[in-house]
Design an enzyme around this catalytic site. Structure first.
Site, PDB file in Angstrom:
ATOM      1  CE1 TYR A   1      49.449 -12.181  30.620  1.00 16.36           C
ATOM      2  CE2 TYR A   1      50.548 -10.771  29.020  1.00 16.36           C
ATOM      3  CZ  TYR A   1      49.400 -11.166  29.685  1.00 16.36           C
ATOM      4  OH  TYR A   1      48.210 -10.534  29.403  1.00 16.36           O
TER       5      TYR A   1
ATOM      6  CG  ASP B   1      52.952 -12.232  38.352  1.00 10.44           C
ATOM      7  OD1 ASP B   1      52.859 -11.802  37.183  1.00 10.44           O
ATOM      8  OD2 ASP B   1      52.006 -12.803  38.948  1.00 10.44           O
TER       9      ASP B   1
ATOM     10  CE  LYS C   1      46.927 -17.050  35.617  1.00 14.00           C
ATOM     11  NZ  LYS C   1      46.186 -17.134  34.349  1.00 14.00           N
TER      12      LYS C   1
HETATM   13  P1  KE4 Z   1      44.977 -11.583  34.279  1.00 18.93           P
HETATM   14  O1  KE4 Z   1      44.956 -10.091  34.038  1.00 18.93           O
HETATM   15  O2  KE4 Z   1      44.855 -12.376  32.980  1.00 18.93           O
HETATM   16  O3  KE4 Z   1      43.967 -12.015  35.345  1.00 18.93           O
HETATM   17  O4  KE4 Z   1      46.392 -11.958  34.906  1.00 18.93           O
HETATM   18  C1  KE4 Z   1      47.557 -11.579  34.219  1.00 18.93           C
HETATM   19  C2  KE4 Z   1      48.697 -12.506  34.638  1.00 18.93           C
HETATM   20  C3  KE4 Z   1      49.622 -12.031  35.547  1.00 18.93           C
HETATM   21  N1  KE4 Z   1      50.655 -12.799  35.961  1.00 18.93           N
HETATM   22  C4  KE4 Z   1      50.800 -14.069  35.509  1.00 18.93           C
HETATM   23  C5  KE4 Z   1      51.948 -14.897  36.002  1.00 18.93           C
HETATM   24  C6  KE4 Z   1      49.869 -14.609  34.584  1.00 18.93           C
HETATM   25  O5  KE4 Z   1      50.028 -15.886  34.141  1.00 18.93           O
HETATM   26  C7  KE4 Z   1      48.804 -13.818  34.137  1.00 18.93           C
HETATM   27  C8  KE4 Z   1      47.791 -14.309  33.119  1.00 18.93           C
HETATM   28  N2  KE4 Z   1      48.054 -15.601  32.572  1.00 18.93           N
HETATM   29  C9  KE4 Z   1      47.533 -15.849  31.240  1.00 18.93           C
HETATM   30  C10 KE4 Z   1      47.876 -17.289  30.830  1.00 18.93           C
HETATM   31  N3  KE4 Z   1      49.243 -17.541  30.812  1.00 18.93           N
HETATM   32  C11 KE4 Z   1      46.068 -15.589  31.169  1.00 18.93           C
HETATM   33  C12 KE4 Z   1      45.383 -16.187  29.960  1.00 18.93           C
HETATM   34  C13 KE4 Z   1      44.975 -15.121  28.978  1.00 18.93           C
HETATM   35  O6  KE4 Z   1      45.710 -14.118  28.819  1.00 18.93           O
HETATM   36  O7  KE4 Z   1      43.896 -15.312  28.379  1.00 18.93           O
END
Ligand code: KE4
Length: 429
Positions: free
Chosen positions: A144, A239, A267
């Protein structure tokens, strides 16, 4: 079962917010019941709307490596806020942060700040397409990378949890520019390059996958990915939104001396505030406006309060932190594995540093096909039983749990006892 106050708030939320949450995985849909609404957090503790205390293993999905409300981070945010919340103009802090990140990640020669990981990966892909003049990208099933249209193809995390790995609303014309391969499958990646090599702009990967649960790379997989990108003129993108500053101050690449063309961070790098980063080789990043023809912008990019939280956090990512995280991470891994065995439950525990997942499938889990074979019904019972014992575990089989500096060996030992009780309930179900 959640407290009455959370149940009441969830009902109100559902009237005005889709699913009652601002991000799907928070809705507890995969584990049932009503989500606990949080009123505050401190250290490794979350406090529910009714004041009940939980041990936090979500850490806001990764950012809170120092623990919640770290005094130095709170002070930095407070100080910054008193100087104004956003200027829309460059600041010294952004320069200091960019210099700090390029020092921590030698593969990043230049970078841009964004306000989310989604923006960072979306921008990185656009830059890679602009740099190569190609359209096709490759991602791996179960990974993801945020919710940009072209990345919501066989996606992990909440998309996998809710069975929408290929989201509605993504036009066929966009989805077909994204090719996928199984994670850890070098022959499959080689086959894609053999067929599409000159059309592939970029390959994006979570170097350690967190979004199908914690799945480490097979030996040589990432090296092969980078080599294939070099051979075919494609951009390799790590990523590290989740793994960056989580597995070491320099991310996964810093531990293993890997050198992707581009990297995305988020994060932890934002200290829990809306700040993410994309960057990489100078020749690639010089394609970004105003230097080059690839446009990317953001009202709150490099926001001074987020930058202050970022700098306060990065300043505390020392060796002692990662040594502590490895110690308690191993303690939790060994304890969970013993609890599975003691209760005769088919499952496996996979961990890299302070990212850990208990899978309800035999294991080892090396790709999405294996992860998705997990018994999610058993996971739901495990989650509910842990929550009843004030242990707040990620509400999805396809997520990683996280430890922080604030977790002690005693706290982890108590979690292991509670996990054993939860698994006993799973075995009895
Ligand atoms: P954000 O757009 O949520 O800040 O980041 C996206 C993203 C990109 N790359 C990786 C490896 C990620 O894990 C994420 C977002 N992670 C999720 C949890 N696995 C965010 C939690 C959510 O979607 O509420």
């Amino acid at each position: 079962m959640s407290d009455p106050r959370s149940v009441e708030l969830f009902a109100r939320a559902g009237a005005v917010i889709p699913g009652g949450v601002n991000s799907p995985v928070r809705a507890f849909r995969a584990v049932g019941g009503s989500p606990v609404f949080i009123s505050r957090a401190e250290g490794c503790w979350l406090y529910g709307a009714d004041g009940a205390r939980y041990t936090d293993y979500i850490g806001s999905w990764g950012p809170m490596i120092l623990g919640h409300a770290h005094p130095a981070v709170v002070h930095a945010i407070t100080e910054a806020a008193a100087r104004g919340t956003s200027y829309g103009a460059p600041t010294e802090g952004e320069v200091v942060l960019a210099e700090k990140i390029t020092a921590l990640f030698p593969s990043i020669e230049m970078l841009r700040c964004t306000s989310s990981g989604t923006e960072a990966t979306m921008a990185a892909i656009r830059v890679a397409r602009g740099y190569t003049g190609r359209a096709t990208i490759v991602k791996f099933e179960g990974c993801y990378h945020g919710h940009a249209d072209f990345l919501l193809v066989k996606a992990g995390s909440g998309a996998a949890t809710f069975g929408v790995p290929d989201s509605a609303g993504v036009p066929e014309g966009i989805a077909k520019t994204t090719l996928t391969a199984p994670f850890n499958d070098v022959p499959a990646l080689e086959a894609l390059f053999a067929k599409h090599g000159d059309d592939i702009a970029a390959v994006i990967v979570e170097p350690v996958v967190g979004n199908m649960g914690c799945v480490p790379p097979a030996p040589g997989f990432l090296e092969a990915m980078i080599a294939l990108c070099n051979k075919h003129g494609a951009v390799s993108i790590f990523d590290e939104v989740m793994t960056g500053c989580r597995l070491s101050a320099g991310g996964y690449q810093g531990i293993h001396g890997l050198n992707p063309h581009m990297t995305c961070l988020g994060k932890i790098v934002g200290g829990g505030l809306p700040l993410a980063v994309y960057g990489g080789q100078r020749a690639i990043m010089e394609k970004v406006a105003p230097l080059g023809p690839v446009y990317q912008a953001g009202t709150l990019s490099g926001n001074p309060i987020a930058v202050a939280a970022a700098l306060a956090t990065l300043a505390r990512l020392d060796d002692a932190l990662y040594t502590h995280l490895e110690t308690i991470g191993l303690q939790l891994e060994v304890g969970l594995r013993a609890a599975l065995e003691a209760n005769g439950i088919e499952g496996c525990v996979q961990r890299v540093g302070s990212m850990i997942t208990l899978f309800f499938t035999k294991g080892p889990v090396t790709n999405w096909g294996q992860a998705s074979a997990s018994n999610t019904g058993r996971f739901a019972i495990f989650h509910r039983e842990l929550l009843a014992r004030s242990e707040y575990w990620p509400p999805s089989q396809y997520e990683a749990a996280f430890l922080s500096a604030a977790h002690t060996s005693e706290i982890v030992a108590r979690t292991v006892v509670h996990a054993g009780e939860a698994l006993r309930a799973v075995a009895a179900s």
